[in-house]
Scaffold this motif. Structure first.
Motif, mmCIF file in Angstrom:
data_model
loop_
_atom_site.group_PDB
_atom_site.id
_atom_site.type_symbol
_atom_site.label_atom_id
_atom_site.label_comp_id
_atom_site.label_asym_id
_atom_site.label_seq_id
_atom_site.Cartn_x
_atom_site.Cartn_y
_atom_site.Cartn_z
ATOM 1 N N CYS A 271 48.154 7.026 24.429
ATOM 2 C CA CYS A 271 47.334 7.975 25.175
ATOM 3 C C CYS A 271 47.845 8.030 26.603
ATOM 4 C CB CYS A 271 45.867 7.526 25.148
ATOM 5 S SG CYS A 271 44.775 8.554 26.137
ATOM 6 N N PRO B 175 40.697 7.133 23.140
ATOM 7 C CA PRO B 175 39.451 7.902 23.005
ATOM 8 C C PRO B 175 39.002 8.030 21.543
ATOM 9 C CG PRO B 175 40.919 8.988 24.535
ATOM 10 C CD PRO B 175 41.695 7.836 23.964
ATOM 11 N N PHE C 146 45.335 14.251 18.756
ATOM 12 C CA PHE C 146 43.878 14.207 18.873
ATOM 13 C C PHE C 146 43.359 15.231 19.866
ATOM 14 C CE2 PHE C 146 39.977 11.762 20.389
ATOM 15 C CZ PHE C 146 39.248 12.020 19.243
ATOM 16 N N ARG C 147 44.270 15.961 20.536
ATOM 17 C CA ARG C 147 43.852 16.685 21.723
ATOM 18 C C ARG C 147 42.835 17.790 21.467
ATOM 19 N NH1 ARG C 147 49.457 18.406 21.375
ATOM 20 N NH2 ARG C 147 49.564 20.640 20.960
HETATM 21 S S1 SF4 Z 1 46.539 11.825 25.064
HETATM 22 FE FE1 SF4 Z 1 45.068 13.243 25.947
HETATM 23 S S2 SF4 Z 1 44.223 14.282 24.211
HETATM 24 FE FE2 SF4 Z 1 45.253 12.529 23.410
HETATM 25 S S3 SF4 Z 1 43.708 10.986 23.316
HETATM 26 FE FE3 SF4 Z 1 44.658 10.682 25.281
HETATM 27 S S4 SF4 Z 1 43.455 11.934 26.644
HETATM 28 FE FE4 SF4 Z 1 42.869 12.586 24.608
#
Ligand code: SF4
Ligand SMILES: Nc1ncnc2c1ncn2[C@@H]1O[C@H](COP(=O)(O)OP(=O)(O)OP(=O)(O)O)[C@@H](O)[C@H]1O
Ligand SMILES: [Mg+2]
Lengths: 291, 305, 328
Positions: free
Chosen positions: C315, C247, C287-288
């Protein structure tokens, strides 16, 4: 969620502990000396001026042939050394503080005016500082005392007039920094008067820097007084200044070194303690490296 | 750069003029100079004679004018006590003071530079703390007392060095060490902070990225930059040392200008005192100018301009 | 595929204050290839590079699962052993050309010293080599430049000198940490062209750190995207631009949709929020707090997924989740 930490790069743990030990040591030395200075008359076992020519140069307690009545021995005139030492602490502290107040007032006024006004006024202040630095302090102080005769007041005034340079330098540069800060600009905009801004915004903000300078200056004044008294142009005899005690005992030092060791160590420890306290204060107030 | 130096030169001249005035004012502090010169046992008549002889009956401004005019060409009058031209008196004594100052400075640099480098290289570690302890001790040490202790130790107990006097080079060792001690704390601090700053700079990172040895990084790349202000300050420090040598010369009975001034103060010999104050101040001003020049020569960024 | 020239796995760097600047970075740079490391300011790019070179400031502690250069284990190498590699077989240039050269020495003195140290060459040989390298990086009148001091050169010239100096000993790997950020735009383009040319001609492997996706699109063979101390996605350049998975990477590319049509100097990303500064002991996806797809399970350990050949990302979302995109 995520921790956002403020990272401090400079201070590591153990060093801080070490530093604070030094600060406490310095505070203890200064505290004890102040105590001795204030309560001298009650603490001293004898009158520091009473001579007893039959009991001259008695050695201190850690040597042979001592007299328990005189734990630090007696001087060349049979005066009790411990009592003289305690009264000497009064002289040192008195001179150190009085000189620093005098020089502090001169230096801070000059420095703040220069730093606050800028321009031509500041040039004049800088010029005054340059002139002051080019004058040899010890020589001029000796000459003044030599000309006018020695007295405590004169000594304080002379040294006060000669030692304001560091106050002026620090007050000037810190005032300049503060003047350019946002809240001072805001005060200007709010229509506050010059005097108000100086008293309410500038002085409180430079006070911590000046406190650190003050400790250094007290130490310097004490050392200078001792040197002048040692040269015979400081505190007038028979006052028991530590410098004068060393000068008077000089003839006997080759046979009984303790006569100069006792007042010398006292002088060294006091100045060392004041400097330790000053360093601690600087760390505490975060006023940065002194140059 | 040249314009900067010219400006500095003008300021230096103004400072010298101010000190000239102050030195004159200094001797008039006591009120009636004639009474002081004539001495405590003098009669009113003696005092009047002295007043005439020394031109003290003239208006103050005239006296000042004549003092400035003559001082400007190096004529400081005659010593009351030594019955000799003050200029030649100072000329005789100056080499001793200058030698003492240079010896002191050399010793001070020989101690401060390595200590400062060591402390910076070991910042925050034991060696750094020890060096900082040494500077604190140096700062608290009364120089005259240190002189006396060295005298007892090296002069009497060990018998290695002469206790006082001016005869040989050995006479300069102890005073030189004591004088050096007064400059070591400041120079060490400056070296240390300069080195710490240099060591954290980008060009040191480059030097490390080039795989240079630790020694080369420390001594070639960092010290070269840190030393520039230290060398410049050393010149200023020499000025302070010359001014402060009066204490040490008195302790060791080293007959330099400091000793001369001390003797003269005791004997109310004002022309000498006045002249020594002025000469020391002018030397200091000259040394600060020299410091700017040294800076300009050592720093390639200033050199080019 | 043969072993990578520089092979980093599980690299961690923690600072004395407790900041975990790098948390398990993995990067592999192959011989003769340009590998770009991108990410926002403060995400740990420089710290990773400095950790590889063992140039971290005191107070930083480094550990890694694997840190190998040309088959040699850098972790077990002594300080002297590492110094023998630096400037010799692996070189580095920095973001700040204005301050990266020593103001007290001439260009020539600073350039020859590397060669003399590592190759044991004579002053004459080293000087000839320095002049050759200056000419090579496009500096005219190299002989004159050798005698000049850094302050006499412009920023672009200084960066060229830095590059020439880095290449004095014919290194196999060049780490370039944002070599053009401090320069103005026209000079930036010249320096990039120069680096690309040198890379091709000398068969250099280059690890190029940047936050400029335009640069990435033009010069990179592979890209690693860093976020909060981790490499969150790594792929061949075309692959990454065509099929971004993480993302964060998608967020970055949203503002630069088509590779090759990117304006140089474009700032990276328009994702709301800033890179968090992460402390040691932090768990889960970094990144959450900015991710539109964040779920409670993102606070637990996140898996590394593969998305085709030599393409992986960090991810919980499965590969090609683009259907979800509209939901964002
Ligand atoms: S792990 Fe969760 S918070 Fe992190 S990038 Fe992927 S979907 Fe977004
Ligand atoms: N010496 C240090 N002490 C403490 N923290 C540091 C130090 N150096 C870097 N950091 C921290 O490590 C993190 C990563 O920094 P780094 O310099 O690697 O970022 P970067 O990705 O190179 O950013 P930029 O694009 O701005 O160069 C940052 O949060 C930074 O504050
Ligand atoms: Mg960076």
């Amino acid at each position: 969620m995520t921790d956002i930490a403020v990272v401090s790069v400079t201070t590591a743990g153990p060093r801080r502990g070490w530093r604070s030990l030094g600060t406490w040591l310095g505070a203890a030395v200064v505290g004890i000396t102040l105590f001795a200075a204030i309560f001298g008359p009650w603490l001293a076992p004898h009158d520091p001026f009473t001579q007893d020519l039959t009991r001259r140069l008695l050695p201190p307690f850690w040597m042979d042939g001592t007299d328990p009545a005189h734990p630090f021995g007696t001087d060349q005139l049979g005066r009790d050394y411990l009592s003289r030492l305690i009264y000497g602490a009064r002289i040192s502290m008195l001179i150190g503080i009085a000189v620093t107040i005098t020089s502090g007032v001169i230096g801070i006024v000059l420095g703040v005016i220069g730093g606050f006004a800028g321009g031509k006024v500041d040039d004049a202040v800088l010029f005054a500082i340059t002139c002051r630095l080019s004058i040899p302090v010890v020589l001029v102080a000796l000459a003044v005392v030599g000309l006018l005769g020695s007295s405590l007041t004169l000594l304080v005034l002379t040294l006060g007039l000669l030692l304001w340079d560091r106050f002026a330098v620090v007050a000037r540069s810190t005032t300049m920094q503060v003047r350019n800060l946002d809240f001072v600009a805001a005060a200007w905009c709010a229509g506050c008067s010059r005097g108000y801004i100086l008293a309410r915004e500038v002085l409180p903000n430079i006070a911590s820097h000046l406190a650190v300078v003050a400790t250094l200056e007290i130490a310097l004044a004490i050392l200078l007084e001792a040197a002048l008294s040692f040269l015979g142009l400081g505190v007038p005899p028979p006052l028991p200044s530590w410098g004068l005690m060393i000068a008077e005992a000089k003839e006997y030092m080759f046979f009984s070194p303790w006569v100069i060791m006792i007042p010398g160590v006292a002088l060294f420890v006091l100045v060392f303690g004041i400097n330790l306290l000053g360093d601690g204060l600087r760390d505490l107030l975060g006023t940065g490296e002194r140059s | 750069m040249l314009r900067f130096l010219i400006r500095r030169l003008i300021v230096a001249l103004l400072v010298a003029a101010t000190v000239l005035t102050l030195a004159f004012a200094l001797t008039r502090l006591s009120g009636d100079l004639a009474i002081s010169i004539a001495g405590p046992n003098a009669t009113q008549q003696d005092v009047e004679l002295v007043r005439k002889a020394y031109g003290l009956d003239r208006p103050l401004i005239v006296q000042f004018g004549s003092w400035v005019g003559r001082a400007a060409v190096g004529d400081f009058g005659e010593s009351y006590f030594f019955k000799q031209r003050v200029a030649s008196l100072i000329g005789e004594r100056m080499p001793i003071t200058v030698t003492l100052g240079l010896v002191g400075l050399a010793i001070a640099l020989a101690i401060s530079l390595p200590l400062g480098v060591l402390a910076a290289a070991q910042e925050g570690r034991l060696a750094d703390r020890i060096v900082q302890g040494i500077t604190l001790i140096g700062q608290a040490m009364p120089s005259f007392w240190l002189g006396l202790i060295l005298m007892i130790l090296f002069g009497i107990r060990l018998g290695w060095l002469p206790v006082s006097g001016t005869g040989s080079w050995q006479h300069f060792v102890m005073p030189g060490i004591v004088l050096a001690f007064t400059a070591v704390p400041a120079l060490t601090r400056l070296t240390r902070s300069g080195m710490i700053q240099a060591l954290s700079s980008d060009y040191i990172r480059t030097a490390r990225a080039k795989g240079l040895s630790r020694l080369s990084i420390l001594l070639k790349h960092a010290l070269r930059n840190a030393a520039i202000p230290v060398v410049a300050i050393a010149a200023v420090q020499l000025g302070f040392m010359l001014g402060g040598s009066i204490v040490i010369e008195s302790v060791f009975a080293l007959h330099g200008v400091g000793f001369l001034a001390w003797e003269s103060i005791g004997k109310n010999d004002f022309p000498v005192v006045q002249a020594v104050v002025l000469v020391l101040a002018v030397i200091y001003v000259g040394l600060t100018l020299a410091a700017d020049l040294v800076n300009a020569v050592l720093d390639p960024r200033l050199r080019g301009q | 595929m043969s072993e990578a020239l520089l092979d980093i796995a599980g690299l961690r760097v923690t600072f004395a204050g407790g900041t975990a600047a790098v948390r398990g970075t993995a990067i592999a740079v192959n011989r003769g290839e340009t590998h770009c490391l991108v990410g926002e300011s403060g995400c740990g790019k420089s710290v990773s590079a400095l950790a590889v070179m063992n140039l971290l400031a005191r107070g930083a502690s480094r550990s890694a699962d694997r840190l190998r250069f040309a088959g040699e284990d850098l972790l077990s190498l002594s300080d002297t052993g590492m110094a023998r590699l630096r400037g010799n077989r692996m070189a580095m240039i920095f973001q700040e050309p204005m301050t990266s050269l020593n103001p007290a020495y001439t260009v020539g003195s600073q350039m020859t010293e590397v060669h003399r140290r590592h190759k044991g060459s004579s002053r004459q040989v080293a000087t000839d080599r320095a002049a050759e390298m200056l000419a090579r990086v496009g500096i005219t009148a190299p002989g004159m430049r050798l005698g000049q001091f850094p302050h006499q050169l412009s920023g672009g010239l200084r960066q060229r000198v830095m590059i020439a100096m880095a290449l004095m000993c014919d290194p196999e790997l060049l780490i370039a940490d944002e070599p053009t950020t401090a320069l103005d735009v026209t000079v930036q383009a010249q320096i990039l062209r120069l680096l690309a040319g040198l890379q091709r001609d000398l068969g250099l492997a280059v690890l190029l750190i940047t936050h400029d996706l335009g640069i990435v699109a033009r010069v990179a063979d592979r890209v690693s995207v860093m976020y909060a101390g981790e490499v969150v996605e790594s792929a061949r350049t075309n692959d990454l631009f065509a099929r971004p998975q993480h993302p964060y990477t998608r967020g970055l590319l949203d503002c630069v949709p088509v590779p090759g049509k990117i304006r140089p100097g474009e700032p990276l990303g328009s994702i709301p929020g800033v890179v968090p500064r992460v402390r040691a002991g932090f768990q889960g996806c970094g990144f959450r707090d900015r991710c539109a797809f964040a779920m409670p399970e993102c606070a637990a350990e996140v898996p590394r997924h593969a998305a085709g050949e030599a393409h992986d990302y960090l991810c919980r979302l499965a590969a090609d989740w683009s259907g979800l995109r509209g939901a964002a």
